[in-house]
Every structure is written in C-alpha cells, then in structure tokens.
Design an enzyme around this catalytic site. Structure first.
Site, PDB file in Angstrom:
ATOM      1  N   ASP A 294       7.927   0.402  -1.255  1.00  0.00           N
ATOM      2  CA  ASP A 294       8.522  -0.231  -0.074  1.00  0.00           C
ATOM      3  C   ASP A 294       9.036   0.816   0.913  1.00  0.00           C
ATOM      4  OD1 ASP A 294       9.279  -2.349   1.503  1.00  0.00           O
ATOM      5  OD2 ASP A 294      11.186  -2.683   0.463  1.00  0.00           O
TER       6      ASP A 294
ATOM      7  N   ASN B  66       3.495 -11.550   1.732  1.00  0.00           N
ATOM      8  CA  ASN B  66       3.248 -10.652   2.870  1.00  0.00           C
ATOM      9  C   ASN B  66       2.331 -11.268   3.939  1.00  0.00           C
ATOM     10  OD1 ASN B  66       3.429  -7.638   0.828  1.00  0.00           O
ATOM     11  ND2 ASN B  66       4.964  -8.490   2.195  1.00  0.00           N
TER      12      ASN B  66
HETATM   13  C1  IPE Z   1       7.483  -6.021  -1.622  1.00  0.00           C
HETATM   14  O1  IPE Z   1       7.969  -5.496  -0.430  1.00  0.00           O
HETATM   15  C2  IPE Z   1       5.983  -6.079  -1.593  1.00  0.00           C
HETATM   16  C3  IPE Z   1       5.282  -4.801  -1.609  1.00  0.00           C
HETATM   17  C4  IPE Z   1       5.833  -3.626  -1.714  1.00  0.00           C
HETATM   18  C5  IPE Z   1       3.848  -4.906  -1.488  1.00  0.00           C
HETATM   19  P1  IPE Z   1       8.442  -6.428   0.775  1.00  0.00           P
HETATM   20  O2  IPE Z   1       8.876  -5.518   1.867  1.00  0.00           O
HETATM   21  O3  IPE Z   1       7.378  -7.397   1.094  1.00  0.00           O
HETATM   22  O4  IPE Z   1       9.652  -7.213   0.139  1.00  0.00           O
HETATM   23  P2  IPE Z   1      10.903  -7.906   0.855  1.00  0.00           P
HETATM   24  O5  IPE Z   1      10.374  -8.783   1.943  1.00  0.00           O
HETATM   25  O6  IPE Z   1      11.765  -6.805   1.398  1.00  0.00           O
HETATM   26  O7  IPE Z   1      11.583  -8.648  -0.245  1.00  0.00           O
HETATM   27  C1  IPE Z   2       5.796  -1.831   1.917  1.00  0.00           C
HETATM   28  O1  IPE Z   2       6.380  -1.388   3.100  1.00  0.00           O
HETATM   29  C2  IPE Z   2       4.327  -2.157   2.084  1.00  0.00           C
HETATM   30  C3  IPE Z   2       4.024  -3.592   2.084  1.00  0.00           C
HETATM   31  C4  IPE Z   2       4.872  -4.549   1.825  1.00  0.00           C
HETATM   32  C5  IPE Z   2       2.664  -3.979   2.417  1.00  0.00           C
HETATM   33  P1  IPE Z   2       6.982  -2.398   4.168  1.00  0.00           P
HETATM   34  O2  IPE Z   2       5.910  -2.746   5.135  1.00  0.00           O
HETATM   35  O3  IPE Z   2       7.615  -3.547   3.508  1.00  0.00           O
HETATM   36  O4  IPE Z   2       8.068  -1.480   4.861  1.00  0.00           O
HETATM   37  P2  IPE Z   2       9.522  -1.923   5.342  1.00  0.00           P
HETATM   38  O5  IPE Z   2      10.204  -2.512   4.158  1.00  0.00           O
HETATM   39  O6  IPE Z   2       9.343  -2.902   6.437  1.00  0.00           O
HETATM   40  O7  IPE Z   2      10.163  -0.644   5.781  1.00  0.00           O
HETATM   41 MG    MG Z   3       9.481  -3.918   2.856  1.00  0.00          MG
END
Ligand code: IPE
Ligand code: IPE
Ligand code: MG
Length: 243
Positions: free
Chosen positions: A21, A69
């Site tokens: 993340d 997502n």
């Molecule tokens: C979890 O991260 C999913 C992945 C890393 C693919 P998210 O960024 O989607 O999770 P939330 O929304 O902060 O819970």
């Molecule tokens: C994790 O990074 C990757 C996916 C969930 C696809 P994020 O896209 O959630 O990055 P932040 O949490 O917005 O910084």
């Molecule tokens: Mg995230």
C-alpha cells in the site's frame, strides 16, 4: 489438532504476505499522477522476490488489486489493468529463468480475457519451478473468496459428492483459491495503515502482523530482512501456553 506451539517463529517466516500500500501517496508527494506510483511499486516487486531465498521465504503472496479497488476512477483502474498486462508480458521470461513459480488468486471472471490468458500462461510456464512460490492476489477479496468457495462446496453437496456432516475447517480450506498454499506466517502492510482490507482473513487467523510506515515504492529487501528478524523473536502460541 496439535496443541503444541509451532517453533517455526525461531526460524523466520516461511510464508510472507504483503499488502503493498501507499503507491498513490508516494506519487502525490512527488506531484505526479497515481499511476506513476503504481509503476514505481511494480518495480519493487522484483527486488523483494529476489531477496526471498536468502531469507528462507518459500512463499510470498502479494496483494495487487482488491475486489474493492474497482471503486477507483476509470482512469486508475484501466491504468492498473494495463500495468498488470505489461508487467506479466515483460517479467514472464525472467521469473521463469529465476526459478519462481507464479500463481494467481482472486476472481478471474471480471478480468479482461487477454489479461486472464497472460496469467494462465505465466502459471503454466512456471509450474515446475520451486525456488519461491509467488502468489499474486488480483481482483482478490477474502469475503468474495469464501463466498465463491461456499458456492462450489454447496454444488458438491447438491451433487451428492460431499456429505454436509463431513464439512469441517479442512474441507472449506480445500475450496479456497489458496488451497495449495500454507497459511501466512507473517503479514506485512506498508504505508502506515493498520487494517487488513479484506486480505487473507481466513488464512491469517494466526499470522503475525507488521504495519510499517514505509510507502510501498520505498520498501526494500533490507526492511523485509528486519521484519523477518522481528518475527523470529516472537512467541507464536496458537492459543496454547508455553511449558
Ligand atoms: C489494499 O489497499 C489493496 C491492495 C494493496 C491491493 P487499499 O488502498 O485498497 O486499501 P484501503 O482502501 O486503504 O483499505
Ligand atoms: C496500493 O497503493 C496499490 C493498490 C491498491 C492497487 P494505493 O493506490 O492504495 O496507494 P495509496 O494508499 O492511495 O497511497
Ligand atoms: Mg491504499
């Protein structure tokens, strides 16, 4: 079921699962679009996979895209799907020659058939590799996985192939996407969020957790090594009391 605590913590985690993340925030801090962060994040995966053998990690499971997502903008979702396609096409040969076995978990039905074909090809090509088992969670959600598993299980009951009286924890485990994997020993989440976001809920019932502030594109093999050492000093009791 054995009541003896598993002493494996002393030897480092055999199965590490990572919620990668922080890509978006990493890009934002540089004044760049979120996809720039996803590309940087994808590049980190290789270093981390390569560090596994030396750390004794046989199974590495990474969360690439969750069933939630899809709620992101169309631009981000399309960009991620295109990144997955290009990533697989580009990395297949090297993953194969480096001895990595790749496996995908998640619901493939909602994914583009071209992407699904690439995923299947990568699984097929690396099926005899055994150095590190890399599992990529793509359109994966733990609740969705349990619902799909339950549907398959119910179908087998309806067909008379499974007696409801025989259903136990082990039975359900056999219907999950992760049926070929051991449970994770250590679950890591980067970016400072202390939540699981629907990742391996059933499988991580007794996992150890590490939440680190590092944004995924900045995560290094050194940090992974440090987290593995921390794991080694923990006492995994599995509900029992150490004698
Ligand atoms: C979890 O991260 C999913 C992945 C890393 C693919 P998210 O960024 O989607 O999770 P939330 O929304 O902060 O819970
Ligand atoms: C994790 O990074 C990757 C996916 C969930 C696809 P994020 O896209 O959630 O990055 P932040 O949490 O917005 O910084
Ligand atoms: Mg995230």
């Amino acid at each position: 079921m054995s009541a003896d605590p598993d002493p494996s913590a002393q030897h480092g985690p055999r199965h590490v699962a990572i919620i990668m993340d922080g890509n978006g925030r990493w890009a934002q801090a540089r004044g760049r679009p979120r996809l720039f962060g996803h590309h940087a994040g994808a590049k980190r995966v290789r270093d981390v996979v390569q560090a596994c053998p030396e750390l004794g990690i046989k199974y590495l499971t990474i969360f690439a895209f969750s069933t939630e997502n899809w709620k992101r903008t169309q631009v981000e979702v399309a960009g991620l799907m295109s990144l997955f396609r290009r990533y697989i096409a580009k990395e297949t040969k090297d993953l194969f020659s480096e001895g990595i076995r790749v496996h995908f978990i998640g619901d493939r039905d909602r994914l583009d058939p071209k992407l699904v074909e690439l995923m299947r090809g990568l699984e097929e090509m690396t099926r005899d590799n055994d150095l590190v088992h890399l599992t990529i969670a793509l359109n994966y959600g733990s609740r969705d996985e349990v619902a799909r598993a339950t549907k398959l299980l119910a179908r087998d009951v309806a067909r008379g192939e499974l007696d409801p009286e025989d259903v136990d924890e082990e039975t359900l485990t056999r219907y999950l996407d992760t049926r070929v994997l051991p449970d994770p020993d250590l679950v890591i989440r980067t970016s400072g969020e202390a939540r699981i976001s629907n990742f391996l809920l059933w499988q991580s019932a007794y996992a150890e957790y590490e939440f680190v502030d590092t944004l995924w594109p900045d995560f290094t093999p050194d940090e992974l090594a440090r987290l593995c050492r921390n794991y080694g000093s923990r006492d995994r009791r599995f509900g029992a009391v150490r004698a």
